[in-house]
Design a protein around this motif. Structure first.
Motif, PDB file in Angstrom:
ATOM      1  N   VAL A 365       0.843  -1.196   0.000  1.00 26.31           N
ATOM      2  CA  VAL A 365       0.000   0.000   0.000  1.00 26.31           C
ATOM      3  C   VAL A 365       0.876   1.243   0.000  1.00 26.31           C
ATOM      4  N   ALA A 366       0.403   2.275  -0.727  1.00 31.35           N
ATOM      5  CA  ALA A 366       1.079   3.570  -0.770  1.00 31.35           C
ATOM      6  C   ALA A 366       0.004   4.649  -0.859  1.00 31.35           C
ATOM      7  N   VAL A 367       0.316   5.836  -0.364  1.00 31.79           N
ATOM      8  CA  VAL A 367      -0.667   6.917  -0.477  1.00 31.79           C
ATOM      9  C   VAL A 367      -0.935   7.201  -1.956  1.00 31.79           C
ATOM     10  N   SER A 368      -2.153   7.665  -2.265  1.00 34.48           N
ATOM     11  CA  SER A 368      -2.560   7.840  -3.659  1.00 34.48           C
ATOM     12  C   SER A 368      -2.574   9.297  -4.077  1.00 34.48           C
ATOM     13  N   GLY A 369      -1.859  10.150  -3.338  1.00 32.23           N
ATOM     14  CA  GLY A 369      -1.771  11.553  -3.740  1.00 32.23           C
ATOM     15  C   GLY A 369      -1.671  12.446  -2.518  1.00 32.23           C
ATOM     16  N   ASN A 370      -1.690  13.763  -2.791  1.00 34.07           N
ATOM     17  CA  ASN A 370      -1.595  14.793  -1.744  1.00 34.07           C
ATOM     18  C   ASN A 370      -2.653  14.571  -0.659  1.00 34.07           C
ATOM     19  N   GLN A 371      -2.200  14.543   0.594  1.00 31.02           N
ATOM     20  CA  GLN A 371      -3.095  14.184   1.697  1.00 31.02           C
ATOM     21  C   GLN A 371      -3.802  15.383   2.336  1.00 31.02           C
ATOM     22  N   SER A 372      -3.745  16.541   1.705  1.00 33.22           N
ATOM     23  CA  SER A 372      -4.510  17.670   2.247  1.00 33.22           C
ATOM     24  C   SER A 372      -5.996  17.308   2.273  1.00 33.22           C
ATOM     25  N   SER A 373      -6.653  17.607   3.385  1.00 31.83           N
ATOM     26  CA  SER A 373      -8.067  17.238   3.488  1.00 31.83           C
ATOM     27  C   SER A 373      -8.963  18.107   2.612  1.00 31.83           C
ATOM     28  N   ALA A 374      -8.372  19.179   2.059  1.00 27.66           N
ATOM     29  CA  ALA A 374      -9.154  20.027   1.161  1.00 27.66           C
ATOM     30  C   ALA A 374      -9.219  19.437  -0.253  1.00 27.66           C
ATOM     31  N   LEU A 375      -8.411  18.416  -0.504  1.00 23.15           N
ATOM     32  CA  LEU A 375      -8.278  17.881  -1.867  1.00 23.15           C
ATOM     33  C   LEU A 375      -8.915  16.499  -1.969  1.00 23.15           C
ATOM     34  N   LEU A 376      -9.578  16.252  -3.103  1.00 21.83           N
ATOM     35  CA  LEU A 376     -10.299  14.980  -3.265  1.00 21.83           C
ATOM     36  C   LEU A 376      -9.603  13.974  -4.174  1.00 21.83           C
ATOM     37  N   THR A 377      -8.575  14.446  -4.921  1.00 22.28           N
ATOM     38  CA  THR A 377      -8.008  13.575  -5.952  1.00 22.28           C
ATOM     39  C   THR A 377      -7.420  12.282  -5.379  1.00 22.28           C
ATOM     40  N   ALA A 378      -6.752  12.378  -4.218  1.00 24.57           N
ATOM     41  CA  ALA A 378      -6.155  11.168  -3.639  1.00 24.57           C
ATOM     42  C   ALA A 378      -7.237  10.162  -3.248  1.00 24.57           C
ATOM     43  N   MET A 379      -8.388  10.684  -2.847  1.00 24.29           N
ATOM     44  CA  MET A 379      -9.530   9.812  -2.511  1.00 24.29           C
ATOM     45  C   MET A 379     -10.024   9.114  -3.782  1.00 24.29           C
ATOM     46  N   HIS A 380     -10.094   9.886  -4.857  1.00 27.44           N
ATOM     47  CA  HIS A 380     -10.560   9.325  -6.137  1.00 27.44           C
ATOM     48  C   HIS A 380      -9.591   8.280  -6.673  1.00 27.44           C
ATOM     49  N   ARG A 381      -8.290   8.572  -6.585  1.00 26.71           N
ATOM     50  CA  ARG A 381      -7.294   7.650  -7.152  1.00 26.71           C
ATOM     51  C   ARG A 381      -7.035   6.445  -6.242  1.00 26.71           C
ATOM     52  N   GLY A 382      -7.416   6.564  -4.988  1.00 30.57           N
ATOM     53  CA  GLY A 382      -7.160   5.473  -4.045  1.00 30.57           C
ATOM     54  C   GLY A 382      -8.259   4.428  -4.083  1.00 30.57           C
ATOM     55  N   ASN A 383      -8.034   3.341  -3.355  1.00 28.75           N
ATOM     56  CA  ASN A 383      -9.065   2.318  -3.203  1.00 28.75           C
ATOM     57  C   ASN A 383      -9.226   1.890  -1.740  1.00 28.75           C
ATOM     58  N   CYS A 384      -8.535   2.620  -0.842  1.00 24.52           N
ATOM     59  CA  CYS A 384      -8.632   2.241   0.576  1.00 24.52           C
ATOM     60  C   CYS A 384      -8.270   3.426   1.459  1.00 24.52           C
ATOM     61  N   LEU A 385      -8.565   3.282   2.738  1.00 25.21           N
ATOM     62  CA  LEU A 385      -8.050   4.190   3.759  1.00 25.21           C
ATOM     63  C   LEU A 385      -7.027   3.406   4.564  1.00 25.21           C
ATOM     64  N   MET A 386      -5.782   3.905   4.541  1.00 17.30           N
ATOM     65  CA  MET A 386      -4.735   3.267   5.332  1.00 17.30           C
ATOM     66  C   MET A 386      -4.874   3.801   6.758  1.00 17.30           C
ATOM     67  N   SER A 387      -5.040   2.897   7.711  1.00 18.67           N
ATOM     68  CA  SER A 387      -5.291   3.300   9.094  1.00 18.67           C
ATOM     69  C   SER A 387      -3.999   3.203   9.890  1.00 18.67           C
ATOM     70  N   LEU A 388      -3.489   4.359  10.327  1.00 21.14           N
ATOM     71  CA  LEU A 388      -2.254   4.375  11.117  1.00 21.14           C
ATOM     72  C   LEU A 388      -2.623   4.745  12.551  1.00 21.14           C
ATOM     73  N   PRO A 389      -2.239   3.906  13.508  1.00 21.56           N
ATOM     74  CA  PRO A 389      -2.779   4.017  14.862  1.00 21.56           C
ATOM     75  C   PRO A 389      -2.266   5.206  15.661  1.00 21.56           C
ATOM     76  N   GLU A 390      -3.062   5.586  16.674  1.00 20.58           N
ATOM     77  CA  GLU A 390      -2.628   6.547  17.676  1.00 20.58           C
ATOM     78  C   GLU A 390      -1.371   5.990  18.339  1.00 20.58           C
ATOM     79  N   GLY A 391      -0.588   6.884  18.930  1.00 15.21           N
ATOM     80  CA  GLY A 391       0.583   6.428  19.675  1.00 15.21           C
ATOM     81  C   GLY A 391       1.838   6.390  18.833  1.00 15.21           C
ATOM     82  N   GLU A 392       1.705   6.351  17.526  1.00 15.02           N
ATOM     83  CA  GLU A 392       2.874   6.312  16.642  1.00 15.02           C
ATOM     84  C   GLU A 392       3.081   7.696  16.041  1.00 15.02           C
TER      85      GLU A 392
END
Ligand code: AMP
Ligand code: MG
Length: 413
Positions: A365-392
């Motif tokens: 898995v790799a991020v699918s684009g710019n992770q700014s929450s104002a931008l939708l393209t990474a959501m469109h190009r992606g197929n998942c939400l990578m969940s990274l836990p609290e504490g790290e």
């Protein structure tokens, strides 16, 4: 601030399954059945042929072979849809088509490929040579094979797919009792918003959230009702939020952060009940949940990706529960992260990402684009939400991470 799990549990504890309604067969597609579907007949209603061929008596042809064929006299020609009246006696056969009733006297069907006309064309009055034996009952589909009269062919709680619709049709149900689709009100807030058809003037942007949310509601099995845009005033916001009890659920976007005009939470506290308003996550920490006149209310953040992620984590399970589904969340898979990632330790991250399956069957898995929450393209190009836990605060390339698949509907985790 509460955790994502606490927030999800709190939401679901406030959600009840909606009542059933009767709908036309095709309208039941994708919905959850509310009562068993009982057959009014045996399916199939009669013994019938699985092949085009000849209906025979098994004992007549059990020694038939290429070298020593059994010759039978053809006494009938039975198309599908016709009840045969002629009895097949010893030494006789009836030409029969797929789906046609097995005539009296016959017990098996020889495929036409295993016969040859003996005299004439193999029609009535001719004789036919059978070149191979059959087993007793071969190529006969028996009465009641699918379901018996009075038995249930579909069970309450099952999701209706195309095969279920076919089964319901075959047992005479032109309507089905299914769970109602939740009616979901969608309100966007913001003085900066103009509609999609407009070219934004100075300081304005187009309202995209109402559209992405309505699409998410449809995909989740709900019925979206876009109520429009509330201006950034308490009066305008109250006017739309007061309509919540007309619906099964209400969603707003924007107006829940710390800005001077973020009035959603204030109005919710005034006309309804606030349950929580901050969740330890990114994107979209200010996830607001409560009820207005008993209707569950979600005040999602305004940034387009925060809105969508908030919907995915909190609203979608609620809609699915209302609609009667027992599987409420998407499937998760473990994948190997391909790049180092830094994050804030105090919250869970949901990175818009793309899962790829390797030749060994494992996922990377790799991020699918710019992770700014104002931008939708990474959501469109992606197929998942990578969940990274609290504490790290740092997750190294090569780490195993959990990914929530957005391209698959149901899961068990
Ligand atoms: P807010 O929480 O209202 O401060 O909104 C956060 C950000 O999301 C701001 O940049 C807004 O302009 C943007 N935003 C809010 N609502 C929408 C919407 N319906 N469509 C697109 N962007 C929006
Ligand atoms: Mg705003």
């Amino acid at each position: 601030m509460i955790s994502v799990e606490e927030a999800q549990q709190q939401v679901l504890s406030r959600i009840s399954v909606l009542e059933p309604e009767r709908v036309g067969l095709l309208d039941s597609l994708g919905r959850v059945l509310a009562e068993d579907v009982v057959s009014d007949i045996d399916v199939s209603p009669f013994d019938n042929s699985a092949m085009d061929g000849y209906a025979v008596r098994y004992v007549d042809v059990r020694d038939a072979s290429e070298d020593s064929p059994t010759v039978l006299r053809v006494v009938d020609h039975i198309p599908a849809g016709v009840q045969p009246e002629i009895v097949v006696n010893p030494g006789q056969a009836a030409r029969i088509m797929t789906g046609a009733p097995i005539p009296m006297g016959a017990d098996s069907v020889v495929m036409v490929e295993h016969t040859r006309p003996d005299t004439g064309e193999g029609g009535i009055g001719d004789t036919v040579a059978v070149l191979r034996p059959v087993t007793l009952g071969e190529n006969v589909r028996s009465r009641g094979e699918e379901v018996r009269e009075g038995q249930s062919v579909l069970l309450a709680g099952e999701t209706i797919g195309p095969a279920a619709i076919g089964l319901a049709a075959s047992v005479g149900h032109a309507e089905l009792a299914v769970r109602r689709r939740p009616r979901v009100a969608i309100v966007s807030t913001g003085d900066e918003l103009v509609d999609v058809a407009e070219k934004p003037g100075p300081g304005k942007i187009r309202n995209s959230n109402s559209y992405s949310l309505a699409a998410q509601v449809v995909q989740a099995g709900g019925e979206p009702h876009v109520l429009g845009v509330a201006r950034d005033t308490e009066d305008s916001t109250r006017e739309l939020l007061e309509r919540a009890p007309e619906f099964d659920l209400m969603i707003t976007t924007g107006g829940v952060s710390m800005g001077d005009f973020d009035v959603v939470k204030k109005v919710l506290e005034e006309i309804g009940e606030l349950e929580f308003w901050r969740v330890a996550m990114r994107p979209g920490g200010p996830q607001t949940f409560g009820t207005i006149g008993g209707t569950p209310f979600f005040g999602l953040p305004g940034n387009p990706t925060s809105t969508m992620v908030g919907f995915e984590l909190f609203v979608r399970p609620a809609i699915r529960k209302m609609a009667g589904f027992t599987s409420l969340v998407r499937p998760r898979v473990v994948a190997t992260l391909t790049h180092d990632t830094r994050k804030k330790a105090d919250r869970r991250y949901f990175l818009r990402s793309r899962l790829t399956r390797g030749a060994d069957g494992g996922y990377t898995v790799a991020v699918s684009g710019n992770q700014s929450s104002a931008l939708l393209t990474a959501m469109h190009r992606g197929n998942c939400l990578m969940s990274l836990p609290e504490g790290e605060s740092f997750v190294a390339a090569g780490s195993e991470v959990i990914c929530i698949r957005l391209d698959v509907e149901e899961g068990t985790a």
